[in-house]
Design a protein around this motif. Sequence first.
Motif, short mmCIF file in Angstrom:
data_model
loop_
_atom_site.label_atom_id
_atom_site.label_comp_id
_atom_site.label_asym_id
_atom_site.label_seq_id
_atom_site.Cartn_x
_atom_site.Cartn_y
_atom_site.Cartn_z
N ALA A 92 0.82 -1.21 0.00
CA ALA A 92 0.00 0.00 0.00
C ALA A 92 0.86 1.26 0.00
CB ALA A 92 -0.93 -0.01 1.21
N ASP A 93 2.10 1.11 0.42
CA ASP A 93 3.02 2.25 0.49
C ASP A 93 3.99 2.26 -0.69
OD1 ASP A 93 3.52 4.54 1.86
OD2 ASP A 93 4.93 3.66 3.28
N ALA A 94 3.67 1.49 -1.74
CA ALA A 94 4.56 1.42 -2.90
C ALA A 94 4.74 2.81 -3.51
CB ALA A 94 3.99 0.46 -3.94
N ASP A 95 5.99 3.16 -3.79
CA ASP A 95 6.29 4.51 -4.28
C ASP A 95 7.02 4.50 -5.62
OD1 ASP A 95 8.41 3.24 -2.98
OD2 ASP A 95 9.40 5.11 -2.45
N ARG A 96 7.10 3.31 -6.27
CA ARG A 96 7.79 3.20 -7.55
C ARG A 96 6.99 2.30 -8.48
NH1 ARG A 96 11.49 4.06 -3.57
NH2 ARG A 96 13.44 5.15 -4.12
N THR A 97 7.28 2.39 -9.80
CA THR A 97 6.54 1.62 -10.79
C THR A 97 7.51 0.96 -11.76
OG1 THR A 97 4.69 3.17 -10.66
CG2 THR A 97 4.76 1.72 -12.58
N LEU A 98 7.26 -0.31 -12.08
CA LEU A 98 8.03 -0.99 -13.10
C LEU A 98 7.52 -0.59 -14.48
CD1 LEU A 98 8.42 -4.64 -11.72
CD2 LEU A 98 10.18 -2.88 -11.90
N THR A 99 8.40 -0.61 -15.47
CA THR A 99 8.06 -0.22 -16.83
C THR A 99 7.77 -1.46 -17.66
OG1 THR A 99 9.50 1.72 -16.69
CG2 THR A 99 8.89 0.97 -18.90
N ASP A 100 6.65 -1.42 -18.40
CA ASP A 100 6.30 -2.51 -19.29
C ASP A 100 7.38 -2.69 -20.36
OD1 ASP A 100 4.92 -3.29 -22.07
OD2 ASP A 100 3.82 -4.22 -20.42
N ALA A 101 7.63 -3.95 -20.74
CA ALA A 101 8.71 -4.25 -21.69
C ALA A 101 8.61 -3.46 -22.98
CB ALA A 101 8.72 -5.74 -22.00
N ALA A 102 7.37 -3.16 -23.42
CA ALA A 102 7.21 -2.42 -24.67
C ALA A 102 7.90 -1.07 -24.62
CB ALA A 102 5.73 -2.24 -24.98
N ASP A 103 8.05 -0.52 -23.41
CA ASP A 103 8.65 0.81 -23.25
C ASP A 103 10.06 0.75 -22.67
OD1 ASP A 103 6.28 2.11 -24.16
OD2 ASP A 103 5.37 1.72 -22.20
N ALA B 57 6.99 -9.17 -19.25
CA ALA B 57 8.30 -8.65 -18.87
C ALA B 57 8.20 -7.18 -18.51
CB ALA B 57 9.31 -8.85 -19.99
N TYR B 58 9.07 -6.76 -17.60
CA TYR B 58 9.13 -5.39 -17.11
C TYR B 58 10.60 -5.05 -16.90
CZ TYR B 58 4.34 -6.69 -15.95
OH TYR B 58 3.06 -7.16 -16.02
N CYS B 59 10.90 -3.76 -16.85
CA CYS B 59 12.27 -3.37 -16.55
C CYS B 59 12.29 -2.42 -15.36
CB CYS B 59 12.98 -2.75 -17.75
SG CYS B 59 12.22 -1.27 -18.44
N TRP B 60 13.39 -2.50 -14.62
CA TRP B 60 13.63 -1.63 -13.48
C TRP B 60 14.27 -0.34 -13.99
CZ3 TRP B 60 12.02 -3.63 -8.80
CH2 TRP B 60 11.79 -4.99 -8.77
N GLY B 61 13.98 0.75 -13.33
CA GLY B 61 14.57 2.02 -13.71
C GLY B 61 16.06 2.05 -13.43
N ALA B 62 16.83 2.63 -14.36
CA ALA B 62 18.28 2.69 -14.19
C ALA B 62 18.65 3.52 -12.98
CB ALA B 62 18.93 3.26 -15.45
N ALA B 63 17.95 4.62 -12.75
CA ALA B 63 18.28 5.50 -11.62
C ALA B 63 18.03 4.80 -10.29
CB ALA B 63 17.47 6.79 -11.71
N ASP B 64 16.96 4.01 -10.21
CA ASP B 64 16.60 3.36 -8.96
C ASP B 64 17.49 2.17 -8.63
OD1 ASP B 64 15.02 3.22 -6.66
OD2 ASP B 64 13.72 1.70 -7.54
N THR B 65 18.16 1.60 -9.63
CA THR B 65 18.98 0.41 -9.41
C THR B 65 20.47 0.66 -9.64
OG1 THR B 65 18.52 -0.28 -11.68
CG2 THR B 65 17.10 -1.18 -9.95
N LYS B 66 20.85 1.90 -9.90
CA LYS B 66 22.26 2.22 -10.10
C LYS B 66 23.05 1.87 -8.84
CE LYS B 66 25.45 5.96 -11.31
NZ LYS B 66 25.58 7.40 -11.61
N GLY B 67 24.14 1.14 -9.01
CA GLY B 67 24.95 0.73 -7.87
C GLY B 67 24.43 -0.50 -7.17
N TRP B 68 23.41 -1.16 -7.74
CA TRP B 68 22.85 -2.38 -7.16
C TRP B 68 22.87 -3.49 -8.21
CZ3 TRP B 68 21.18 -2.69 -2.06
CH2 TRP B 68 21.11 -1.48 -1.37
N ARG B 69 23.19 -4.70 -7.78
CA ARG B 69 23.26 -5.85 -8.67
C ARG B 69 22.04 -6.73 -8.46
NH1 ARG B 69 27.73 -7.43 -7.11
NH2 ARG B 69 27.22 -9.19 -5.75
#
Length: 429
Positions: free
Chosen positions: A90-101, A119-131
Amino acid sequence: MKHRGRHRRRRRGKALRAALAGTALALTAAATLISASQATVAGDPGALKPLTGPDGTAALRLTEDRVPRPWLDRLASAMGRPVGVGDALADADRTLTDAADCPAAEKQALPVEPAATRAYCWGAADTKGWRPGAVTTSGDADDDGRWGDHRVILSAWSRDTGTAADGQARVAFVDASDPADVTYTWALLAVPVDGGRDYRALLSPVSGMVWYQDKLLVTAGSGDREALYVYDVHRIQRATVGTDAVGRVTGGWAAAGARFVLPAVASYRLPAGPGVPRPDSISLDRSTAPDSLVASERVPADAGRPTRLWRYAFSADPARSGLLATDSTGHVPVVEAFRTKTTDVRGVLAYGSAWYLAGAAREPGGHGTLWRQDTSGAQATECGADATRRCWSGRPGPLSYGEKTGEVWSQSGRMLFALPLESIDRSVD
């Protein structure tokens, strides 16, 4: 025990929207022609060979260590009432991007054959520095595929910045109930210290993770004395200070920028000594009775030895929900073990008599191989004009199968994807 009293389910007649049209994943123009360097046919690993007797399985026996209940209660008293998965979603503050985009470069990591259906992709800014690491879902947690009213995916990531914070592990709690609106928030994995007066970050890359009943089991890296850590999803705590610090800080509690923190409630330790394999990839197998945790070690291709695969049974004791079954000595014995010639295993799944092993690519930018093995032999998908077996995801990751939906979820780079297990079986038959 299925926790029907703990979290209410409403089975909606509405099915998950069919695999996203058009995206179906026009992957890289049928994965563009696989490069000549990928065309080398991967060596057939052959049949699984059983490991029997104490010499083969003694090194795999686990010892369970529980965090004292007063420690957990003291931490909860100081931080505030724990919340559950529903509160985190309920406190989710981020959204995954659909593969088409998603960027074309990211989609190159998706499987060639069989193709992903979601399929979805994670945002580059939100995952920078994380594996990226392990994946598990509410299809593991409960046999109806939901947690309460939600279909949930958990995705683990580990800090990878070349700093002292490296190894910190966080988990995205993803609400996938509506495939067109997939949201998430982060929770830091932590370990209580000082009698429950504080906590530290779990400094172990999470390469394997299984959510079973109300427990989350995650693998620990080679630098940790434990093999697995255990978390209770009813004990999610809210962080109150949004800094990069971890633990008690001036003004409250911090979780390296995450909104939530999960303190470990138990761990499993392997015997000391040389040659003891560490579980690197794990998954849930609901085809056994009782349900079981399957594991594989990671053996480099040039190590000159086979890879070990094994399984532990989950406890049927209601007082031990989500924990592994122990014997009369209090240890967790192995109930089945094999060796395989497949190396560089990055994902493991077992169902029925079949084991599915995701093997690493042999060169940067290449694709991996997904083998289906049993005690009779091995098969893998072939794709491309040259019938290469390098058809799986670009950077193979963990595998998680939900019986209710029939989907296998995995992760490769910044791509999170799913496809039916039956499509995998068809592709290798």
